[in-house]
Design a protein around this motif. Sequence first.
Motif, PDB file in Angstrom:
ATOM      1  N   SER A  60       0.877  -1.257  -0.044  1.00  0.00           N
ATOM      2  CA  SER A  60       0.183   0.110  -0.028  1.00  0.00           C
ATOM      3  C   SER A  60       0.977   1.287   0.082  1.00  0.00           C
ATOM      4  CB  SER A  60      -1.138  -0.063   1.168  1.00  0.00           C
ATOM      5  OG  SER A  60      -1.656   0.937   1.456  1.00  0.00           O
ATOM      6  N   VAL A  61       1.935   1.253   0.893  1.00  0.00           N
ATOM      7  CA  VAL A  61       2.843   2.431   0.862  1.00  0.00           C
ATOM      8  C   VAL A  61       3.390   2.502  -0.538  1.00  0.00           C
ATOM      9  CG1 VAL A  61       4.774   3.248   1.770  1.00  0.00           C
ATOM     10  CG2 VAL A  61       3.258   2.269   3.465  1.00  0.00           C
ATOM     11  N   LYS A  62       3.986   1.589  -1.213  1.00  0.00           N
ATOM     12  CA  LYS A  62       4.324   1.540  -2.266  1.00  0.00           C
ATOM     13  C   LYS A  62       3.439   2.093  -3.474  1.00  0.00           C
ATOM     14  CE  LYS A  62       6.734  -0.914  -6.144  1.00  0.00           C
ATOM     15  NZ  LYS A  62       7.711  -0.072  -6.412  1.00  0.00           N
ATOM     16  N   GLY A  63       2.218   1.686  -3.216  1.00  0.00           N
ATOM     17  CA  GLY A  63       1.068   2.422  -4.210  1.00  0.00           C
ATOM     18  C   GLY A  63       0.946   3.817  -3.966  1.00  0.00           C
ATOM     19  N   MET A  64       0.864   4.229  -2.807  1.00  0.00           N
ATOM     20  CA  MET A  64       1.014   5.930  -2.518  1.00  0.00           C
ATOM     21  C   MET A  64       1.873   6.707  -3.007  1.00  0.00           C
ATOM     22  SD  MET A  64      -0.186   5.855   1.524  1.00  0.00           S
ATOM     23  CE  MET A  64      -0.547   4.253   2.415  1.00  0.00           C
ATOM     24  N   ALA A  65       3.079   6.089  -2.905  1.00  0.00           N
ATOM     25  CA  ALA A  65       4.238   6.951  -3.343  1.00  0.00           C
ATOM     26  C   ALA A  65       4.563   6.897  -5.042  1.00  0.00           C
ATOM     27  CB  ALA A  65       5.443   6.604  -2.570  1.00  0.00           C
ATOM     28  N   ARG A  66       3.866   7.842  -5.383  1.00  0.00           N
ATOM     29  CA  ARG A  66       4.127   7.774  -7.062  1.00  0.00           C
ATOM     30  C   ARG A  66       4.818   8.876  -7.572  1.00  0.00           C
ATOM     31  NH1 ARG A  66       0.267   4.099  -9.190  1.00  0.00           N
ATOM     32  NH2 ARG A  66      -1.105   3.605  -7.955  1.00  0.00           N
ATOM     33  N   THR A  67       4.820   9.892  -7.104  1.00  0.00           N
ATOM     34  CA  THR A  67       5.706  11.042  -7.608  1.00  0.00           C
ATOM     35  C   THR A  67       7.035  11.390  -6.774  1.00  0.00           C
ATOM     36  OG1 THR A  67       4.627  12.753  -6.153  1.00  0.00           O
ATOM     37  CG2 THR A  67       3.787  12.309  -8.126  1.00  0.00           C
ATOM     38  N   PRO A  68       8.057  11.703  -7.193  1.00  0.00           N
ATOM     39  CA  PRO A  68       9.300  11.968  -6.307  1.00  0.00           C
ATOM     40  C   PRO A  68       8.832  12.834  -4.982  1.00  0.00           C
ATOM     41  CG  PRO A  68       9.810  12.682  -8.481  1.00  0.00           C
ATOM     42  CD  PRO A  68       8.080  12.454  -8.421  1.00  0.00           C
ATOM     43  N   GLU A  69       8.045  13.771  -5.094  1.00  0.00           N
ATOM     44  CA  GLU A  69       7.396  14.453  -3.637  1.00  0.00           C
ATOM     45  C   GLU A  69       6.895  13.274  -2.884  1.00  0.00           C
ATOM     46  OE1 GLU A  69       6.841  15.423  -6.826  1.00  0.00           O
ATOM     47  OE2 GLU A  69       8.051  17.404  -6.858  1.00  0.00           O
TER      48      GLU A  69
END
Length: 127
Positions: A60-69
């Motif tokens: 889930s954390v991986k899926g949340m982190a899509r952009t560099p920011e």
Amino acid sequence: MKKGSLISVLAVLSLILLAAQPGYAISCSQVSSALAPCISYLIGRGGNNPSPACCSGVKSVKGMARTPEDKRASCSCVKAAANRYPGMKDAVAQSLPDKCGVRLDIPVSRTVDCSKYVYLPFFLMFK
């Protein structure tokens, strides 16, 4: 098409585009909630393997982190969470993504420099 109708259509399209723009979608409460099932494993009280709920949270954390920011924000949240648990075993934390079969672009660590995870080349961000 009348001038008023054209302006209305353009205004609606502008709102749709603004709503669709990716923003800073990650909050530390989301990351903490997702990784909460991992705590017992990370402090050495959860057996030799993370639970399915823990691995689901890592995914889930991986899926949340899509952009560099988002990746930088996620990294900072993970680092802060790791520092709240002095009993966390660093080697276990660092192996967590592999044990869950997930490639995270951020390490699970108390000492990581999260600023270096923002400037990765774009093609490396989503491997």
